[in-house]
Design a protein around this motif. Structure first.
Motif, PDB file in Angstrom:
ATOM      1  N   ILE A 318       1.304  12.814 -12.185  1.00  0.00           N
ATOM      2  CA  ILE A 318       0.414  13.597 -12.471  1.00  0.00           C
ATOM      3  C   ILE A 318      -0.656  14.150 -11.009  1.00  0.00           C
ATOM      4  O   ILE A 318      -1.112  14.827 -10.861  1.00  0.00           O
ATOM      5  CB  ILE A 318      -0.279  13.029 -13.322  1.00  0.00           C
ATOM      6  CG1 ILE A 318       0.329  12.744 -14.509  1.00  0.00           C
ATOM      7  CG2 ILE A 318      -1.465  14.022 -13.523  1.00  0.00           C
ATOM      8  CD1 ILE A 318       0.295  12.884 -16.199  1.00  0.00           C
ATOM      9  N   MET A 319      -0.852  12.840 -10.394  1.00  0.00           N
ATOM     10  CA  MET A 319      -1.229  13.031  -9.661  1.00  0.00           C
ATOM     11  C   MET A 319      -0.845  14.139  -8.479  1.00  0.00           C
ATOM     12  O   MET A 319      -2.251  14.554  -7.874  1.00  0.00           O
ATOM     13  CB  MET A 319      -2.284  12.181  -8.729  1.00  0.00           C
ATOM     14  CG  MET A 319      -2.934  11.119  -9.461  1.00  0.00           C
ATOM     15  SD  MET A 319      -3.609   9.027  -8.701  1.00  0.00           S
ATOM     16  CE  MET A 319      -1.917   9.051  -8.671  1.00  0.00           C
ATOM     17  N   GLU A 320       0.312  14.294  -8.534  1.00  0.00           N
ATOM     18  CA  GLU A 320       1.407  14.930  -7.434  1.00  0.00           C
ATOM     19  C   GLU A 320       0.690  16.119  -7.507  1.00  0.00           C
ATOM     20  O   GLU A 320       0.669  17.314  -6.539  1.00  0.00           O
ATOM     21  CB  GLU A 320       2.571  14.004  -7.015  1.00  0.00           C
ATOM     22  CG  GLU A 320       2.937  12.939  -6.381  1.00  0.00           C
ATOM     23  CD  GLU A 320       3.958  12.228  -5.922  1.00  0.00           C
ATOM     24  OE1 GLU A 320       4.887  12.947  -6.500  1.00  0.00           O
ATOM     25  OE2 GLU A 320       4.048  11.831  -5.425  1.00  0.00           O
ATOM     26  N   GLN A 321       1.356  16.546  -9.039  1.00  0.00           N
ATOM     27  CA  GLN A 321       1.097  17.943  -8.914  1.00  0.00           C
ATOM     28  C   GLN A 321       0.123  18.776  -8.835  1.00  0.00           C
ATOM     29  O   GLN A 321      -1.098  19.644  -9.211  1.00  0.00           O
ATOM     30  CB  GLN A 321       1.871  18.056 -10.556  1.00  0.00           C
ATOM     31  CG  GLN A 321       3.190  17.498 -11.163  1.00  0.00           C
ATOM     32  CD  GLN A 321       4.343  17.095 -12.145  1.00  0.00           C
ATOM     33  OE1 GLN A 321       2.922  17.647 -13.438  1.00  0.00           O
ATOM     34  NE2 GLN A 321       5.069  17.336 -12.590  1.00  0.00           N
ATOM     35  N   THR A 322      -1.073  17.716  -9.567  1.00  0.00           N
ATOM     36  CA  THR A 322      -2.529  17.980  -9.524  1.00  0.00           C
ATOM     37  C   THR A 322      -3.268  18.578  -8.512  1.00  0.00           C
ATOM     38  O   THR A 322      -3.354  19.743  -8.318  1.00  0.00           O
ATOM     39  CB  THR A 322      -3.417  16.758 -10.317  1.00  0.00           C
ATOM     40  OG1 THR A 322      -2.996  16.860 -12.126  1.00  0.00           O
ATOM     41  CG2 THR A 322      -5.691  17.552 -10.423  1.00  0.00           C
ATOM     42  N   PHE A 323      -2.868  17.228  -7.572  1.00  0.00           N
ATOM     43  CA  PHE A 323      -3.619  17.317  -5.937  1.00  0.00           C
ATOM     44  C   PHE A 323      -3.208  18.172  -4.887  1.00  0.00           C
ATOM     45  O   PHE A 323      -3.411  18.161  -3.377  1.00  0.00           O
ATOM     46  CB  PHE A 323      -4.257  16.444  -5.306  1.00  0.00           C
ATOM     47  CG  PHE A 323      -5.047  15.545  -6.999  1.00  0.00           C
ATOM     48  CD1 PHE A 323      -6.367  16.398  -6.556  1.00  0.00           C
ATOM     49  CD2 PHE A 323      -5.040  14.179  -7.126  1.00  0.00           C
ATOM     50  CE1 PHE A 323      -6.996  15.137  -8.373  1.00  0.00           C
ATOM     51  CE2 PHE A 323      -5.781  13.552  -8.352  1.00  0.00           C
ATOM     52  CZ  PHE A 323      -6.748  14.326  -8.723  1.00  0.00           C
ATOM     53  N   GLY A 324      -1.865  18.412  -4.979  1.00  0.00           N
ATOM     54  CA  GLY A 324      -0.496  18.543  -4.264  1.00  0.00           C
ATOM     55  C   GLY A 324      -1.000  17.868  -2.737  1.00  0.00           C
ATOM     56  O   GLY A 324      -0.858  17.076  -2.710  1.00  0.00           O
ATOM     57  N   PRO A 325      -1.262  18.672  -1.574  1.00  0.00           N
ATOM     58  CA  PRO A 325      -1.105  17.703  -0.102  1.00  0.00           C
ATOM     59  C   PRO A 325      -1.978  16.737   0.202  1.00  0.00           C
ATOM     60  O   PRO A 325      -2.139  15.872   0.790  1.00  0.00           O
ATOM     61  CB  PRO A 325      -0.630  19.332   0.368  1.00  0.00           C
ATOM     62  CG  PRO A 325      -1.337  20.209  -0.329  1.00  0.00           C
ATOM     63  CD  PRO A 325      -1.008  19.694  -1.437  1.00  0.00           C
ATOM     64  N   ALA A 326      -3.590  17.402  -0.576  1.00  0.00           N
ATOM     65  CA  ALA A 326      -4.799  16.685  -0.502  1.00  0.00           C
ATOM     66  C   ALA A 326      -4.139  15.197  -1.245  1.00  0.00           C
ATOM     67  O   ALA A 326      -4.987  14.196  -0.420  1.00  0.00           O
ATOM     68  CB  ALA A 326      -6.285  17.321  -0.976  1.00  0.00           C
ATOM     69  N   LEU A 327      -2.846  14.778  -1.476  1.00  0.00           N
ATOM     70  CA  LEU A 327      -2.923  13.517  -1.971  1.00  0.00           C
ATOM     71  C   LEU A 327      -2.326  12.826  -1.049  1.00  0.00           C
ATOM     72  O   LEU A 327      -0.768  13.375  -1.068  1.00  0.00           O
ATOM     73  CB  LEU A 327      -2.305  12.870  -3.099  1.00  0.00           C
ATOM     74  CG  LEU A 327      -1.792  11.989  -4.119  1.00  0.00           C
ATOM     75  CD1 LEU A 327      -2.611  10.680  -3.954  1.00  0.00           C
ATOM     76  CD2 LEU A 327      -0.855  11.742  -5.106  1.00  0.00           C
ATOM     77  N   LEU A 328      -2.176  12.045  -0.378  1.00  0.00           N
ATOM     78  CA  LEU A 328      -1.633  11.337   0.858  1.00  0.00           C
ATOM     79  C   LEU A 328      -0.057  10.513   0.118  1.00  0.00           C
ATOM     80  O   LEU A 328       0.321  10.225  -0.353  1.00  0.00           O
ATOM     81  CB  LEU A 328      -2.326   9.909   1.110  1.00  0.00           C
ATOM     82  CG  LEU A 328      -3.240  10.694   2.538  1.00  0.00           C
ATOM     83  CD1 LEU A 328      -4.410   9.185   2.457  1.00  0.00           C
ATOM     84  CD2 LEU A 328      -3.329  11.595   3.411  1.00  0.00           C
ATOM     85  N   PRO A 329       1.169  11.362   0.903  1.00  0.00           N
ATOM     86  CA  PRO A 329       2.330  10.767   0.148  1.00  0.00           C
ATOM     87  C   PRO A 329       2.451   9.136  -0.461  1.00  0.00           C
ATOM     88  O   PRO A 329       2.988   8.844  -1.076  1.00  0.00           O
ATOM     89  CB  PRO A 329       3.881  11.539   0.797  1.00  0.00           C
ATOM     90  CG  PRO A 329       2.787  11.649   2.311  1.00  0.00           C
ATOM     91  CD  PRO A 329       0.897  11.614   1.839  1.00  0.00           C
ATOM     92  N   VAL A 330       1.807   8.294   0.624  1.00  0.00           N
ATOM     93  CA  VAL A 330       2.048   6.789   1.112  1.00  0.00           C
ATOM     94  C   VAL A 330       0.938   6.379  -0.295  1.00  0.00           C
ATOM     95  O   VAL A 330       0.085   6.390   0.696  1.00  0.00           O
ATOM     96  CB  VAL A 330       2.429   6.466   1.848  1.00  0.00           C
ATOM     97  CG1 VAL A 330       2.654   5.163   2.333  1.00  0.00           C
ATOM     98  CG2 VAL A 330       3.312   7.208   2.555  1.00  0.00           C
ATOM     99  N   ALA A 331       0.729   5.513  -1.129  1.00  0.00           N
ATOM    100  CA  ALA A 331       0.587   4.863  -1.996  1.00  0.00           C
ATOM    101  C   ALA A 331       0.468   3.585  -1.358  1.00  0.00           C
ATOM    102  O   ALA A 331       1.029   3.229  -0.492  1.00  0.00           O
ATOM    103  CB  ALA A 331       0.803   5.039  -3.130  1.00  0.00           C
ATOM    104  N   ILE A 332      -0.894   2.946  -1.462  1.00  0.00           N
ATOM    105  CA  ILE A 332      -1.599   1.391  -1.139  1.00  0.00           C
ATOM    106  C   ILE A 332      -0.865   0.398  -2.708  1.00  0.00           C
ATOM    107  O   ILE A 332      -0.916   0.722  -3.279  1.00  0.00           O
ATOM    108  CB  ILE A 332      -2.738   0.749  -0.878  1.00  0.00           C
ATOM    109  CG1 ILE A 332      -2.917   1.887   0.588  1.00  0.00           C
ATOM    110  CG2 ILE A 332      -2.853  -0.132  -0.592  1.00  0.00           C
ATOM    111  CD1 ILE A 332      -4.615   2.033   0.555  1.00  0.00           C
ATOM    112  N   LEU A 333       0.545  -0.400  -2.105  1.00  0.00           N
ATOM    113  CA  LEU A 333       1.545  -0.832  -3.444  1.00  0.00           C
ATOM    114  C   LEU A 333       0.542  -2.229  -3.659  1.00  0.00           C
ATOM    115  O   LEU A 333      -0.504  -2.831  -2.608  1.00  0.00           O
ATOM    116  CB  LEU A 333       2.572  -1.188  -2.641  1.00  0.00           C
ATOM    117  CG  LEU A 333       3.830  -0.471  -2.592  1.00  0.00           C
ATOM    118  CD1 LEU A 333       4.507  -0.839  -1.578  1.00  0.00           C
ATOM    119  CD2 LEU A 333       3.717   0.800  -3.161  1.00  0.00           C
ATOM    120  N   GLU A 334       0.687  -2.388  -4.983  1.00  0.00           N
ATOM    121  CA  GLU A 334      -0.265  -3.253  -5.769  1.00  0.00           C
ATOM    122  C   GLU A 334       0.320  -4.789  -4.959  1.00  0.00           C
ATOM    123  O   GLU A 334       1.327  -4.682  -5.346  1.00  0.00           O
ATOM    124  CB  GLU A 334       0.093  -3.738  -6.967  1.00  0.00           C
ATOM    125  CG  GLU A 334      -1.650  -4.823  -7.523  1.00  0.00           C
ATOM    126  CD  GLU A 334      -1.549  -4.252  -8.514  1.00  0.00           C
ATOM    127  OE1 GLU A 334      -2.298  -4.137  -9.230  1.00  0.00           O
ATOM    128  OE2 GLU A 334      -0.572  -4.117 -10.015  1.00  0.00           O
TER     129      GLU A 334
END
Length: 399
Positions: A318-334
């Motif tokens: 959902i975040m990728e669809q909403t924010f597109g390239p403004a969302l950094l592709p690599v998340a910080i894993l728990e």
């Protein structure tokens, strides 16, 4: 009869004493945080973008000192200070050029619990390992970042050591140099915080009819003070309060870049959307008041991501669809390694050995390097540069 206020005060006092016990337990014998991390020659070469042979040749030629040997005769590895010296000798420093604008990055979200302070401190230490000079400014009276740097905000920090003397309605400091503290990292400095910084909010609320003009003055003053300090650093990181208040507004205006951490949950997603909407309104209002806000980049980063949780994966989509390239592709894993390090008032980059399994530590460290490296690339892009090219890449390209 004991009043509610007295009971709350007892709980607070008990908590303060426990924080100090944890701090002393973590940093015995001298109760001060140290830095015992060392890097082997292969890891040092990777960080410097050169071959191990080049390092050995510089040592043999006397340009670099030989690392000390352990009792078993093996190399003890290189400290951060030694790595910084190696960067100077081998021309591998990533430092900005004098004409490059130092990024002043606010790590901000009005939703608490998204890992804002964890992202700030890990980003500071990641950049330090890469060779950058970093200033961290804790603007949050909750002082989580200050605590992660090994300081007890109740016992080790006074109000005069925070931003308060500079931002107060009756300031006693004309610049911010007084507040800069050294940390165990030779290339990371800190302006700490404590609960008394919140007095700035009270003073502004009590300013009455003159509050608007005083507020605008404080906004411009914080920006001027930070820009003056920034000349001595490559990157400045700001950790503001997780709420819309005087200090948060001042930080938003003082920054020239923005990182928004958010967790992969529906409430965090919804809250972040509200934060962005509020940011748009506030920036518009500041502009009408003649206070400019100009960001070189605005990026969101997913923090505390659990790849094994289907709900997290769904929210990430959902975040990728909403924010597109403004969302950094690599998340910080728990990771338990991050949590265990935080219990010791440290980051993963400060651990001299894994707390959990070696595999867990390596997976966590690799992920942090990739996720935080995305921010480094944004910084370097702002300077018109790309990542330093390694000798191996040059050889492969030539072939």
């Amino acid at each position: 009869m004991t009043s509610d206020a007295s009971r709350i005060a007892e709980l607070a006092d008990s908590g303060v004493r426990m924080i100090e016990r944890l701090r002393r337990k973590a940093f015995l014998p001298d109760t001060r945080k140290g830095l015992d991390v060392r890097y082997g020659i292969a890891e040092a070469a990777a960080l410097l973008g050169c071959s191990t042979n080049r390092i050995r040749m510089a040592e043999d030629a006397g340009r670099l000192p030989q690392p000390p040997a352990t009792d078993s005769g093996r190399r003890a590895g290189y400290t951060i200070e030694e790595l910084l010296h190696m960067r100077e000798v081998l021309g591998a420093s990533p430092a900005r050029a004098p004409m490059d604008q130092p990024p002043i990055i606010a790590v901000q979200n009005f939703k608490g619990g998204v890992g804002k302070s964890t992202v700030t401190t890990h980003l500071a230490h990641y950049l330090a390992v890469q060779g950058y000079r970093v200033l961290v400014v804790d603007c949050d009276s909750q002082a989580t970042t200050t605590t992660l740097f090994g300081l007890n905000p109740h016992f080790n920090v006074t109000r005069e050591e925070t931003l308060y003397p500079y931002l107060s309605i009756d300031p006693t400091q004309a610049d911010l140099l007084y507040a800069v503290k050294k940390t165990p990292w030779p290339n990371v400095d800190l302006i700490p915080s404590n609960l008394e910084l919140f007095d700035v909010e009270y003073e502004m609320a009590a300013a009455g009819a003159d509050g608007g003009s005083i507020l605008a003055t404080r906004f411009r003053k914080l920006k001027a003070g930070l820009m003056d300090l920034a000349r001595s650093y490559d990157v400045v990181l700001l950790d503001p309060p997780p709420a819309l208040g005087t200090i948060s507004l001042a930080v938003m205006q003082a920054a020239n870049a923005l990182i928004v951490p958010l967790a992969a949950t529906t409430p965090d997603f919804c809250s972040t959307v509200q934060f962005l909407s509020m940011m748009e309104q506030v920036i518009g209002q500041l502009g009408q008041a003649g206070i400019d806000v100009d960001y070189s980049f605005v990026r969101l980063i997913c923090s505390k991501f659990n790849g094994n949780d289907p709900a997290h994966a769904m929210v990430q989509q959902i975040m990728e669809q909403t924010f597109g390239p403004a969302l950094l592709p690599v998340a910080i894993l728990e990771s338990a390694e991050i949590s265990h390090a935080a219990m010791r008032m440290m980051t993963v980059y400060e651990l001299d050995k894994p707390i959990g399994t070696a595999r867990t530590h390596k997976r966590c460290r690799t992920n942090l390097d990739e996720a935080l490296g995305q921010v480094e690339q944004l910084v370097r892009r702002g300077w018109g540069r790309v990542s330093p090219v390694s000798e191996e890449a040059l050889v492969n390209e030539a072939a």
